[in-house]
Design an enzyme around this catalytic site. Structure first.
Site, PDB file in Angstrom:
ATOM      1  N   CYS A   1      14.068  10.789   5.954  1.00 36.18           N
ATOM      2  CA  CYS A   1      14.039  10.456   7.382  1.00 36.18           C
ATOM      3  C   CYS A   1      15.456  10.413   7.941  1.00 36.18           C
ATOM      4  O   CYS A   1      15.650  10.414   9.139  1.00 36.18           O
ATOM      5  CB  CYS A   1      13.359   9.125   7.611  1.00 36.18           C
ATOM      6  SG  CYS A   1      14.299   7.775   6.937  1.00 36.18           S
TER       7      CYS A   1
ATOM      8  N   LYS B   1       0.893  -1.167   0.000  1.00 31.39           N
ATOM      9  CA  LYS B   1       0.000   0.000   0.000  1.00 31.39           C
ATOM     10  C   LYS B   1       0.928   1.212   0.000  1.00 31.39           C
ATOM     11  O   LYS B   1       1.375   1.681   1.041  1.00 31.39           O
ATOM     12  CB  LYS B   1      -0.891  -0.034   1.251  1.00 31.39           C
ATOM     13  CG  LYS B   1      -2.204   0.725   1.145  1.00 31.39           C
ATOM     14  CD  LYS B   1      -2.079   2.166   0.744  1.00 31.39           C
ATOM     15  CE  LYS B   1      -1.663   3.075   1.866  1.00 31.39           C
ATOM     16  NZ  LYS B   1      -1.381   4.469   1.386  1.00 31.39           N
TER      17      LYS B   1
END
Ligand code: NAD
Length: 498
Positions: free
Chosen positions: A281, A173
């Site tokens: 990140c 997803k």
């Protein structure tokens, strides 16, 4: 308008929910496509397909599975230019950076090519009289991954590369903001020889995520995204008895000791702070120079570097970074810049006014620099995820060590120094999961594993490397004997190795 469809059971499947997400061209600010957001029924169809496929795939011997990975690697390399352009067109990062994104994922695929070796179990001959003990790693079944917008190539491959190589099927997803590349990866996996259903892609939002987290046939979920959602995914998935690893946000610090090579350290920090518009990140949005002299010099050098830093559209080969992913994200970054100013930090360079001729509606934000940032400021405590560098001045090594150690996030940290003993001390004591010593973005190579600490990761297994193999497999241990005639051992007491 182009519609981005799901990819289920080896075929493109149009969405039926009537709900769509806008996919922008971040260079121009225009909507370039819409992505179908899945219903629970569409997730169920993907799981049913993955379940059928996994039962066959798990029986394919590891070497043959590795061959599919080899072929997938070959296809990625052959199509690198086309894939990088696709990635840039929805994300906004510059082409060279998109190639890096895909390359880092490809390196996990290379790791997964060694799966026959990595899956070898353990064996003890003669653990007791005529008794042998051995263990094997078996796949879990249907596994799933939910990924963020900022690495639409690398992060899906961190997950499905290992999950599929060990014999699972996988449902991806991806982020609804840049969903086309992940579908392309699934198509290439089929072209490489993976049977249909081994890798399905369903697009969507909370509805599809919840459907995966609640589905009894999904055995493990890997998540990467922001910390609040990571914690939610971890809680809901584990409450449903699943294995979950959920990586979250970050606020990585770059500590500069007075003896560091400042030319090199500042060059490294520029790339790590502003590269990919700070949407990594493992970006370094906080620099912690130790001592006033170091801080003043770092500030001056950063200002010097900013004079030549070029922001441009993602296809501009001379640009160092491109637009951010959406108008909403641009607004969020701008709000943080205002907040920093209101909190009393010194706004040395303000990127909010930046505009690119011909691309005035693009989601651009210029490089921004704050000095005199204090640990009690919200703009220090929270993740901005934009091209904003904050200087937090420290008086001593201990103060510099305490800053990342006490921060709510603990993804990565870097120290710049020529002193090996200080670097070793820092690396040993700092309360952060990944440490760079004169390395600004210490993303571990594919055969080590990636994972932060504190609110940067929920769950206890990292991504890729042996940690990834462990996450996507379960251990079975067999104790075997082949007695000749009747055994004299009593069956009524717990067997021991006397
Ligand atoms: P995000 O949390 O908004 O989205 C991540 C995924 O979660 C997407 O697939 C999204 O569709 C889904 N999602 C969003 N809201 C949801 C909800 N309410 N319920 C269920 N699912 C939901 O993150 P993002 O903006 O796409 O990515 C940026 C974030 O990811 C940053 O915080 C960044 O630090 C983090 N990140 C972390 C790592 C790491 O390894 N630690 C790596 C990359 C990015």
């Amino acid at each position: 308008m182009r519609e981005i469809t799901h990819f289920i059971d080896g075929a493109s499947v149009a969405g039926t929910s009537g709900r769509y997400g806008d996919v922008f061209n971040p260079n121009t600010g225009e909507v370039q496509a819409r992505v179908a957001l899945a219903t629970v029924g569409e997730v169920d169809a993907a799981v049913a397909s993955a379940l059928r496929a996994q039962q066959v795939w798990a029986l394919v011997n590891p070497q043959r599975r590795a061959r599919v990975m080899f072929e997938f690697k070959r296809l990625l390399e052959a199509r690198m230019d086309e894939l990088a352009e696709l990635l840039s067109s929805e994300h906004g990062k510059v082409i060279a950076d998109s190639k890096g994104d895909i390359q880092r994922g490809l390196e996990v695929i290379e790791f997964a090519c060694g799966i026959p070796h990595l899956l070898k179990g353990e064996y003890t001959e003669g653990a007791g009289p005529g008794i042998d003990v051995y263990s094997m790693r078996q796949p879990l079944g249907v596994t799933a991954g939910i990924t963020p917008f900022n690495f639409p190539g690398m992060i899906p491959m961190w997950m499905f590369g290992v999950a599929i190589a060990v014999g699972n099927s996988f449902i991806l997803k991806p982020s609804e903001k840049d969903p086309t590349l992940p579908v392309r990866l699934a198509e290439l996996m089929m072209e490489a020889g993976a049977p249909k259903g081994v890798l399905n892609v369903v697009h969507g939002d909370k509805v599809s995520v919840d459907a995966l987290l609640d589905h009894p046939d999904v055995k493990a979920v890997s998540f990467v995204g922001s910390s609040d959602i990571a914690q939610y995914v971890y809680s809901r998935g584990t409450a449903n008895g699943k294995r979950v690893q959920a990586m979250g946000g970050a606020k990585n610090h770059g500590v500069i000791l007075p003896d560091a090579d400042l030319d090199q350290a500042v060059k490294d920090i520029m790339g790590a702070a502003y590269g990919s518009a700070g949407e990594r990140c493992m970006a370094l949005p906080v620099v912690v120079p130790v001592g006033k002299k170091t801080a003043d010099e770092v500030r001056e050098r950063v200002l010097g570097e900013l004079e030549t830093l070029k922001v441009g559209i993602s296809t501009d080969l001379a640009a160092q970074y491109g637009p951010v992913v959406s108008a909403a994200h641009k607004q969020k970054i701008s709000d943080y810049i205002q907040m920093g100013k209101d909190e009393g930090a010194e706004l040395v360079v303000d990127g909010r006014g930046f505009s690119l001729q011909g691309y005035e509606k693009g989601f651009f934000i210029g490089p921004t620099l704050f000095d005199q940032v204090k640990p009690d400021m919200r703009t220090y405590q929270e993740e901005i995820f934009g091209p904003v560098l904050q200087i937090v001045r420290a008086e001593s090594f201990e103060e510099a060590l305490a800053l990342p150690s006490q921060h709510q996030y603990g993804n990565g940290v870097a120290i710049f120094t020529r002193n090996g003993r200080a670097a070793r001390e820092f690396a040993t004591r700092v309360n952060v999961g990944m440490v760079g010593i004169n390395v600004p973005i210490p993303v571990p190579v594919a055969y080590h594993s990636f994972g932060g600490w504190k609110r940067s990761a929920f769950g206890d297994t990292n991504q890729h490397g042996m940690e990834g193999v462990k996450f996507y497999t379960k251990v079975k241990t067999i104790t075997a004997r082949w007695p000749e005639g009747l055994s004299e051992d009593s069956a009524f007491v717990i067997p021991t190795m006397r």
